[in-house]
Design an enzyme around this catalytic site. Sequence first.
Site, PDB file in Angstrom:
ATOM      1  N   SER A 109       8.633  19.258   4.746  1.00 59.61           N
ATOM      2  CA  SER A 109       9.542  18.212   5.194  1.00 59.61           C
ATOM      3  C   SER A 109       8.857  17.376   6.270  1.00 59.61           C
ATOM      4  O   SER A 109       7.773  16.851   6.045  1.00 59.61           O
ATOM      5  CB  SER A 109      10.860  18.835   5.677  1.00 59.61           C
ATOM      6  OG  SER A 109      11.874  17.860   5.774  1.00 59.61           O
TER       7      SER A 109
ATOM      8  N   LYS B  57       4.797  15.844   6.411  1.00 62.34           N
ATOM      9  CA  LYS B  57       4.226  14.532   6.734  1.00 62.34           C
ATOM     10  C   LYS B  57       3.021  14.729   7.651  1.00 62.34           C
ATOM     11  O   LYS B  57       1.959  14.122   7.473  1.00 62.34           O
ATOM     12  CB  LYS B  57       5.251  13.651   7.446  1.00 62.34           C
ATOM     13  CG  LYS B  57       6.617  13.501   6.813  1.00 62.34           C
ATOM     14  CD  LYS B  57       7.528  12.629   7.668  1.00 62.34           C
ATOM     15  CE  LYS B  57       9.000  12.837   7.414  1.00 62.34           C
ATOM     16  NZ  LYS B  57       9.446  12.542   6.075  1.00 62.34           N
TER      17      LYS B  57
ATOM     18  N   GLN C 253      14.906   7.449   1.516  1.00 59.71           N
ATOM     19  CA  GLN C 253      14.538   7.012   2.856  1.00 59.71           C
ATOM     20  C   GLN C 253      13.427   5.976   2.788  1.00 59.71           C
ATOM     21  O   GLN C 253      12.455   6.119   2.048  1.00 59.71           O
ATOM     22  CB  GLN C 253      14.087   8.189   3.720  1.00 59.71           C
ATOM     23  CG  GLN C 253      13.924   7.819   5.195  1.00 59.71           C
ATOM     24  CD  GLN C 253      13.668   9.016   6.095  1.00 59.71           C
ATOM     25  OE1 GLN C 253      13.019   9.975   5.699  1.00 59.71           O
ATOM     26  NE2 GLN C 253      14.182   8.957   7.319  1.00 59.71           N
TER      27      GLN C 253
ATOM     28  N   GLU D 237      13.932   7.130  13.024  1.00 59.73           N
ATOM     29  CA  GLU D 237      14.492   8.484  13.135  1.00 59.73           C
ATOM     30  C   GLU D 237      13.799   9.320  14.205  1.00 59.73           C
ATOM     31  O   GLU D 237      14.452  10.005  14.999  1.00 59.73           O
ATOM     32  CB  GLU D 237      14.404   9.194  11.788  1.00 59.73           C
ATOM     33  CG  GLU D 237      15.003  10.585  11.811  1.00 59.73           C
ATOM     34  CD  GLU D 237      14.910  11.279  10.463  1.00 59.73           C
ATOM     35  OE1 GLU D 237      15.196  12.490  10.405  1.00 59.73           O
ATOM     36  OE2 GLU D 237      14.568  10.619   9.459  1.00 59.73           O
TER      37      GLU D 237
ATOM     38  N   TRP E 250      16.734  11.725  -1.408  1.00 59.36           N
ATOM     39  CA  TRP E 250      16.356  11.215  -0.087  1.00 59.36           C
ATOM     40  C   TRP E 250      14.869  11.402   0.197  1.00 59.36           C
ATOM     41  O   TRP E 250      14.256  10.604   0.899  1.00 59.36           O
ATOM     42  CB  TRP E 250      17.198  11.913   0.988  1.00 59.36           C
ATOM     43  CG  TRP E 250      17.015  11.378   2.375  1.00 59.36           C
ATOM     44  CD1 TRP E 250      16.426  12.013   3.433  1.00 59.36           C
ATOM     45  CD2 TRP E 250      17.411  10.095   2.872  1.00 59.36           C
ATOM     46  NE1 TRP E 250      16.429  11.218   4.557  1.00 59.36           N
ATOM     47  CE2 TRP E 250      17.042  10.028   4.236  1.00 59.36           C
ATOM     48  CE3 TRP E 250      18.053   8.995   2.281  1.00 59.36           C
ATOM     49  CZ2 TRP E 250      17.283   8.902   5.024  1.00 59.36           C
ATOM     50  CZ3 TRP E 250      18.300   7.878   3.072  1.00 59.36           C
ATOM     51  CH2 TRP E 250      17.926   7.842   4.423  1.00 59.36           C
TER      52      TRP E 250
ATOM     53  N   HIS F  73      15.562  23.162  -0.385  1.00 56.92           N
ATOM     54  CA  HIS F  73      14.562  22.461   0.421  1.00 56.92           C
ATOM     55  C   HIS F  73      13.676  23.464   1.162  1.00 56.92           C
ATOM     56  O   HIS F  73      14.164  24.392   1.807  1.00 56.92           O
ATOM     57  CB  HIS F  73      15.288  21.545   1.412  1.00 56.92           C
ATOM     58  CG  HIS F  73      14.386  20.663   2.210  1.00 56.92           C
ATOM     59  ND1 HIS F  73      13.293  20.009   1.670  1.00 56.92           N
ATOM     60  CD2 HIS F  73      14.420  20.312   3.532  1.00 56.92           C
ATOM     61  CE1 HIS F  73      12.708  19.288   2.613  1.00 56.92           C
ATOM     62  NE2 HIS F  73      13.364  19.467   3.739  1.00 56.92           N
TER      63      HIS F  73
END
Length: 427
Positions: free
Chosen positions: A237, A241, A283, A291, A336, A372
């Site tokens: 998640s 990144k 997103q 965010e 998303w 997830h």
Amino acid sequence: MNHRIKSMVSSLATLTLSFSLLNACAGGETMESTNERRQATAEYTGKKCPIPKLPKAPDLPVIKTLPDPFLGLDGHRITERDQWRCRRQETLQQVQQYESGIKPGKPEGVSGRVSAKSVTVTVHHQGKTIEFNAPVTLPNAGQAPYPAIITLGPATLDSELLSDKGVAIISVDNNELGAQSGANSRGNGLFYDLYGKDHSASSMTAWAWGVSRLIDVLQESDEGLIAANRLAVTGCSRNGKGALLAGALDERVALTIPQESGAGGAVAWRVAQAMAEEGVNVQTLSHAAGEQPWFRASFGSEFGNNKVTRLPFDHHQLMGLVAPRGLLVLDNDIDWLGPIPAYIGTSAAREIYRALGVEANIAYSENGGHRHCILPDHQRDLLEGFVNRFLLDRPGTTGIFRSTLAEEDAVAPWVEWTTPELSKRRE
């Protein structure tokens, strides 16, 4: 969702298919160990490459589709594999100037300790000192020096599989290095204690810097416990990144595994924006930039919403910075997270690997049907294949592209460039 994607593809149908279309369920290859997958011994190898002055964001031209990764800043496309080093360096500079902020090089002093329980990293720079610890979990099999996976945040891959294969896990508290507790947390963390709260580096760049300093310590250690030339980096998640950025910015990382990384990870910014405008719940750059302090402070204002087309690169090129090293993109069918923009971005990145002659060194897997950040059974084969090849010097099945959401013709409208046949320099 499919009818929206078909609508989007139809609206772009005038674009030309100009590279070899990737099948959504392409078969992989079982590859032997090869020098063409090797990581470097230095953090980055492009120091001697010339870098033209980059323009300010408002002066950048509009590029509606995914930018050509082979087109140099001098206006010429590369033709040889040896030219990729300096083309890569150009992209590296663009990523840092426009999106991630600058990652400082090796500080004045880096020292530390490696034990069976932890790696301690101590950094001295311009009269300041910071220190952080990374817990180590040694495997149940194999023998030292062990290959290792550096995980940002909690370990979310199959720890039992890794342990049985003789792979250690090193856990980095990335939040300690650079906070991600809301947009107002920018400039907080050990990195900023050393370089100042106003440093351009995003929190993710701070994490990547921390991973590099950890690798410094592993390289210099005489304990013989961890093999510094067989390292992977992963995270899931938001931490996925950061894992992608860490692998892109340090050429000593042999294998990069961003898991469900979403916007700011494997997702192509332009594709996500187009899908959001079609009504898909995905997103976008503008939302992600607001965010958390994952990007430099000016990123959202300069490239958000319809200004995304002024970004001179996209994330197929960020993934391309990992080439020719191993890159395994693990995904989920959560709207998303942008699995379709991630598939398209990774497919375009695959063309960079193809041009370098290492197409089997990249893979994408999204089969859905799982929670997830929980590795499903149907992704374990790829994890094992990449670990075998890039950490254990064994044959492994890699190069597979799987998607339950992306249609076969989803990639072509976003790519107007051709994939060159880069020649090898003659001896």
